[in-house]
Design a protein around this motif. Structure first.
Motif, short mmCIF file in Angstrom:
data_model
loop_
_atom_site.label_atom_id
_atom_site.label_comp_id
_atom_site.label_asym_id
_atom_site.label_seq_id
_atom_site.Cartn_x
_atom_site.Cartn_y
_atom_site.Cartn_z
N ALA A 90 1.08 -1.32 -0.07
CA ALA A 90 -0.12 -0.14 -0.25
C ALA A 90 0.84 1.05 -0.13
N LEU A 91 1.90 1.25 0.68
CA LEU A 91 2.58 2.20 0.66
C LEU A 91 3.58 2.29 -0.66
N ARG A 92 4.01 1.36 -1.23
CA ARG A 92 4.71 1.67 -2.70
C ARG A 92 3.82 2.11 -3.68
N GLN A 93 2.50 2.37 -3.21
CA GLN A 93 1.61 3.23 -4.40
C GLN A 93 1.12 4.64 -3.91
N ALA A 100 -6.46 9.20 3.80
CA ALA A 100 -6.22 8.17 4.62
C ALA A 100 -4.97 9.25 5.35
N THR A 101 -3.88 10.03 4.47
CA THR A 101 -3.09 10.33 5.38
C THR A 101 -3.32 11.87 6.66
N THR A 102 -4.01 12.23 6.82
CA THR A 102 -4.58 12.52 7.55
C THR A 102 -5.20 11.60 8.98
N THR A 103 -5.92 10.86 8.52
CA THR A 103 -6.38 9.93 9.30
C THR A 103 -4.92 9.09 10.20
N ASN A 127 -2.35 3.35 17.32
CA ASN A 127 -1.52 2.35 16.64
C ASN A 127 -2.51 1.85 15.37
N MET A 128 -2.82 0.75 15.43
CA MET A 128 -4.29 -0.37 14.69
C MET A 128 -4.79 0.99 13.77
N LYS A 129 -5.27 1.86 14.30
CA LYS A 129 -6.07 2.93 13.30
C LYS A 129 -4.88 3.28 12.42
N PHE A 130 -3.40 3.38 12.95
CA PHE A 130 -2.23 3.90 12.23
C PHE A 130 -1.93 3.67 10.99
N VAL A 134 -2.93 3.37 6.71
CA VAL A 134 -2.23 2.72 5.33
C VAL A 134 -2.46 1.80 4.07
N ILE A 135 -3.52 1.10 4.85
CA ILE A 135 -3.93 -0.20 4.13
C ILE A 135 -5.16 0.59 3.44
N ASP A 136 -5.83 1.69 3.75
CA ASP A 136 -6.60 2.42 2.83
C ASP A 136 -5.74 3.07 1.53
N LEU A 137 -4.56 3.49 2.11
CA LEU A 137 -3.97 4.42 0.78
C LEU A 137 -4.39 3.56 -0.46
N SER A 138 -4.75 2.30 -0.52
CA SER A 138 -4.44 1.43 -1.86
C SER A 138 -6.35 1.58 -2.15
N ASP A 139 -7.33 2.16 -1.36
CA ASP A 139 -8.99 2.36 -1.99
C ASP A 139 -9.10 1.49 -2.97
N SER A 140 -8.81 -0.22 -1.68
CA SER A 140 -9.46 -1.55 -1.81
C SER A 140 -10.17 -1.62 -0.86
N SER A 141 -11.79 -1.27 -1.10
CA SER A 141 -12.52 -1.90 0.46
C SER A 141 -12.07 -3.04 1.06
N ARG A 142 -12.05 -3.85 -0.25
CA ARG A 142 -11.99 -5.54 -0.34
C ARG A 142 -10.33 -5.62 0.60
N LEU A 143 -9.14 -5.32 0.37
CA LEU A 143 -8.05 -5.22 1.05
C LEU A 143 -8.38 -4.35 2.50
N SER A 144 -9.08 -3.94 2.88
CA SER A 144 -9.41 -2.77 3.93
C SER A 144 -9.98 -3.69 4.96
N ASP A 145 -10.76 -4.08 4.65
CA ASP A 145 -11.57 -5.27 5.32
C ASP A 145 -11.55 -6.71 5.47
N PHE A 146 -10.10 -7.32 4.63
CA PHE A 146 -9.61 -7.84 5.13
C PHE A 146 -8.30 -7.75 5.96
N TYR A 147 -7.68 -6.49 6.24
CA TYR A 147 -7.12 -6.24 7.03
C TYR A 147 -7.67 -6.21 7.93
N ALA A 148 -8.44 -6.04 8.63
CA ALA A 148 -9.75 -5.66 9.49
C ALA A 148 -9.56 -7.10 10.63
#
Length: 214
Positions: A90-93, A100-103, A127-130, A134-148
């Motif tokens: 997520a960070l590389r792209q 999400a950087t505001t969060t 720290n968990m919210k941070f 980071v995952i939200d930077l990817s703009d993928s709701s599927r990735l964000s849900d999986f990461y949760a």
């Protein structure tokens, strides 16, 4: 999100309790208490328990009830393997001006305030919210849900440790450094720093578990 079936929403609410550290490994979850706490029927709660058991976050013991899972060493190693793939990717792209950087910034500031007050569970939650941001930077709701789901397992591993200050305090400044690199557009450097962060975090957790005899 609110169009989810009721059982899925209840499962999400319980997962959020796991992520914030409100539930700990081995804790028994009373149907009566959680039905009242979440204002849902026992049938909906049982379905939510079933979904979370399938995800490995809860376990059902015959004639005893439902309990919060206790991660094994192998599971913790796998969690960090997944984190490296998702967070560094997520960070590389990342786009430096992504919302999400505001969060991420808000999470760092909250963690610093709680660290000053020695409120370690709250530091961990910030720290968990941070890292979710980071995952939200990817703009993928599927990735964000999986990461949760991954984050919930991760927080359970933290619940096994006896020294929350050692676990959370050093990483607040590292999060701030990663944020600074993202804002400057140095996303490859941010990904490299995250890889170092995760290696250190993994070693810290595993060594603490070893000392605790888990």
């Amino acid at each position: 999100m609110e169009s989810l079936p009721l059982a899925d929403r209840v499962a999400r609410d319980i997962r959020d309790l796991l992520i914030t550290g409100a539930l700990v490994p081995g804790q028994r979850l009373s149907e009566a208490a959680f039905s009242e706490r979440l204002d849902v029927s026992r049938n909906s709660l049982r379905e939510a328990f079933r979904l979370l058991t399938k995800d490995g976050l809860l376990r059902h013991e015959a004639n005893r009830g439902v309990f919060v899972s206790t991660p094994s060493t192998d599971q913790i190693i796998d969690i960090y393997r997944v984190r490296r793939m998702l967070e560094c990717g997520a960070l590389r792209q990342a786009w430096p001006k992504h919302p999400a950087t505001t969060t991420m910034r808000d999470a760092v500031e909250a963690a610093k305030i709680h660290r000053e007050r020695q409120e370690w569970r709250e530091v961990g939650s910030a720290n968990m919210k941070f890292h979710a941001a980071v995952i939200d930077l990817s703009d993928s709701s599927r990735l964000s849900d999986f990461y949760a789901r991954v984050a919930a397992e991760l927080r359970l591993s933290f619940g096994l440790l006896n020294d929350p200050e050692q676990l959370h305090s050093p990483f607040v400044d590292m999060n701030e450094q990663i944020l600074g690199l993202v804002i400057k557009g140095k996303v490859e450097d941010a990904a490299t720093q995250m890889d170092l962060y995760l290696n250190l975090s993994e070693r810290t957790v595993l060594k603490a578990l070893e000392r605790a005899g888990k």
